[in-house]
Design a protein around this motif. Structure first.
Motif, PDB file in Angstrom:
ATOM      1  N   GLU A 123     -53.385 -29.746  78.246  1.00 47.72           N
ATOM      2  CA  GLU A 123     -53.803 -28.983  77.363  1.00 47.72           C
ATOM      3  C   GLU A 123     -54.870 -28.096  78.381  1.00 47.72           C
ATOM      4  O   GLU A 123     -55.753 -28.653  78.885  1.00 47.72           O
ATOM      5  N   VAL A 124     -54.877 -26.749  78.091  1.00 47.32           N
ATOM      6  CA  VAL A 124     -55.739 -25.904  78.533  1.00 47.32           C
ATOM      7  C   VAL A 124     -57.070 -25.556  77.652  1.00 47.32           C
ATOM      8  O   VAL A 124     -56.740 -25.314  76.622  1.00 47.32           O
ATOM      9  N   GLY A 125     -58.029 -25.523  78.576  1.00 47.44           N
ATOM     10  CA  GLY A 125     -59.309 -25.542  77.559  1.00 47.44           C
ATOM     11  C   GLY A 125     -60.240 -24.245  78.121  1.00 47.44           C
ATOM     12  O   GLY A 125     -59.501 -22.929  78.380  1.00 47.44           O
ATOM     13  N   HIS A 126     -61.223 -24.346  78.444  1.00 51.81           N
ATOM     14  CA  HIS A 126     -62.078 -23.283  78.978  1.00 51.81           C
ATOM     15  C   HIS A 126     -61.572 -22.555  80.386  1.00 51.81           C
ATOM     16  O   HIS A 126     -61.003 -23.254  80.990  1.00 51.81           O
ATOM     17  N   ILE A 127     -61.421 -21.299  80.320  1.00 57.93           N
ATOM     18  CA  ILE A 127     -61.072 -20.472  81.543  1.00 57.93           C
ATOM     19  C   ILE A 127     -62.307 -19.629  81.886  1.00 57.93           C
ATOM     20  O   ILE A 127     -62.788 -18.968  81.145  1.00 57.93           O
ATOM     21  N   ASP A 128     -62.557 -19.687  83.143  1.00 63.29           N
ATOM     22  CA  ASP A 128     -63.548 -18.845  83.786  1.00 63.29           C
ATOM     23  C   ASP A 128     -62.784 -18.187  84.798  1.00 63.29           C
ATOM     24  O   ASP A 128     -62.317 -18.480  86.032  1.00 63.29           O
ATOM     25  N   PHE A 129     -62.386 -16.894  84.577  1.00 62.68           N
ATOM     26  CA  PHE A 129     -61.763 -15.763  85.471  1.00 62.68           C
ATOM     27  C   PHE A 129     -62.958 -15.249  86.567  1.00 62.68           C
ATOM     28  O   PHE A 129     -62.245 -15.078  87.761  1.00 62.68           O
ATOM     29  N   LEU A 130     -64.132 -15.530  86.518  1.00 63.53           N
ATOM     30  CA  LEU A 130     -65.014 -14.998  87.760  1.00 63.53           C
ATOM     31  C   LEU A 130     -65.023 -16.050  88.754  1.00 63.53           C
ATOM     32  O   LEU A 130     -65.218 -15.593  89.760  1.00 63.53           O
ATOM     33  N   ARG A 131     -65.070 -17.483  88.281  1.00 63.47           N
ATOM     34  CA  ARG A 131     -64.630 -18.383  89.447  1.00 63.47           C
ATOM     35  C   ARG A 131     -63.363 -18.979  89.574  1.00 63.47           C
ATOM     36  O   ARG A 131     -63.144 -19.903  90.495  1.00 63.47           O
ATOM     37  N   ASP A 132     -62.432 -18.499  88.803  1.00 62.45           N
ATOM     38  CA  ASP A 132     -61.054 -18.703  89.156  1.00 62.45           C
ATOM     39  C   ASP A 132     -60.484 -20.237  88.948  1.00 62.45           C
ATOM     40  O   ASP A 132     -60.043 -20.942  89.742  1.00 62.45           O
ATOM     41  N   VAL A 133     -61.141 -20.730  87.924  1.00 61.90           N
ATOM     42  CA  VAL A 133     -61.239 -22.005  87.391  1.00 61.90           C
ATOM     43  C   VAL A 133     -60.696 -22.267  85.929  1.00 61.90           C
ATOM     44  O   VAL A 133     -61.251 -21.291  85.137  1.00 61.90           O
ATOM     45  N   ALA A 134     -60.181 -23.538  85.781  1.00 65.30           N
ATOM     46  CA  ALA A 134     -59.995 -23.653  84.256  1.00 65.30           C
ATOM     47  C   ALA A 134     -60.351 -25.129  84.031  1.00 65.30           C
ATOM     48  O   ALA A 134     -59.950 -26.079  84.765  1.00 65.30           O
ATOM     49  N   MET A 135     -60.415 -25.439  82.560  1.00 67.87           N
ATOM     50  CA  MET A 135     -60.827 -26.878  82.236  1.00 67.87           C
ATOM     51  C   MET A 135     -59.389 -27.367  81.560  1.00 67.87           C
ATOM     52  O   MET A 135     -58.910 -26.637  80.594  1.00 67.87           O
ATOM     53  N   LEU A 136     -58.798 -28.434  82.126  1.00 66.94           N
ATOM     54  CA  LEU A 136     -57.604 -28.948  81.623  1.00 66.94           C
ATOM     55  C   LEU A 136     -57.911 -30.382  81.008  1.00 66.94           C
ATOM     56  O   LEU A 136     -58.296 -30.890  81.645  1.00 66.94           O
ATOM     57  N   LYS A 137     -57.228 -30.648  79.929  1.00 66.32           N
ATOM     58  CA  LYS A 137     -57.271 -32.063  79.571  1.00 66.32           C
ATOM     59  C   LYS A 137     -55.783 -32.730  79.764  1.00 66.32           C
ATOM     60  O   LYS A 137     -54.826 -32.145  79.387  1.00 66.32           O
ATOM     61  N   VAL A 138     -55.638 -33.536  80.631  1.00 67.84           N
ATOM     62  CA  VAL A 138     -54.391 -34.091  81.462  1.00 67.84           C
ATOM     63  C   VAL A 138     -54.154 -35.527  80.449  1.00 67.84           C
ATOM     64  O   VAL A 138     -55.113 -36.286  80.676  1.00 67.84           O
TER      65      VAL A 138
END
Length: 223
Positions: A185-200
């Motif tokens: 599941e894809v959660g928070h996306i931070d395009f400034l730091r090019d990272v995303a929070m995933l729930k695996v």
């Protein structure tokens, strides 16, 4: 003098029937509680600190209710104790859901064993404890339900979170984590730091619970 000694012998101080009853029910309660902790709780958690807590809470509640039962302790007061001890939250560390569930079970067993001697026979009380043990055995069994664990991952390749690249995302996570991942599941996306929070979500290799997996958010970074 002989008459005085006879009065002492016949006095309540020398009656051991009540003490034997207390000892018998105390041994029953202790064996059941220790068996539940040792057979079901400890093999998966390996938390000796909670074993210490569970045993002492069980002993304290049992003795308190059993002894105060002689001064007409009512069920309402017993349930009040159940509620007070049941909502305990240690300030140094929040109690996980599994530990809280076992705390409720242990309190319930102790209350029933302490009050049951007035209304139930010893065999009925033993049967009640066996029902508790059987219920825990069924609930802890992995044959009935398949356990899927989950953890949070701070992911750096955000180009793979696109819906059309789902298989590539799963393959990359499986290779980098070594986990048997079945869903993401894809959660928070931070395009400034090019990272995303995933729930695996993954199939665990061990039946022991992972306490870190119960975290629902990343800890705050030190400012």
């Amino acid at each position: 003098m002989f008459d005085e000694w006879s009065e002492v012998v016949e006095s309540p101080l020398m009656e051991n029937t009540g003490f034997l009853a207390l000892l018998g029910y105390f041994i029953l309660n202790t064996l059941v509680v220790f068996g539940v902790i040792r057979m079901f709780y400890y093999p998966k958690s390996r938390r000796r600190d909670y074993v210490f807590t569970f045993m002492l809470i069980s002993i304290s509640i049992f003795l308190m209710i059993f002894l105060l039962g002689n001064v007409k302790l009512k069920v309402g007061f017993a349930l009040g104790l159940f509620a007070i001890f049941g909502i305990i939250r240690y300030r140094t560390e929040s109690m996980p859901v599994r530990e809280m569930t076992y705390l409720f079970v242990i309190i319930a067993v102790s209350v029933i064993n302490a009050l049951g001697h007035e209304t139930l026979s010893f065999l009925e009380l033993v049967g009640t404890n066996l029902l508790f043990v059987l219920s825990i055995l069924v609930c802890e069994s992995t044959k009935w339900m398949k356990h899927v664990a989950c953890k949070l991952v701070l992911y750096d390749r955000i180009e793979l979170i696109h819906q059309d690249r789902k298989e590539e995302l799963l393959a990359d996570l499986r290779e980098r984590t070594g986990l048997d991942i079945c869903r993401v599941e894809v959660g928070h996306i931070d395009f400034l730091r090019d990272v995303a929070m995933l729930k695996v979500h993954y199939n665990p290799h061990s039946s022991r619970p992972n306490t870190v997996d119960t975290m629902v958010k990343f800890p705050k970074e030190n400012e």
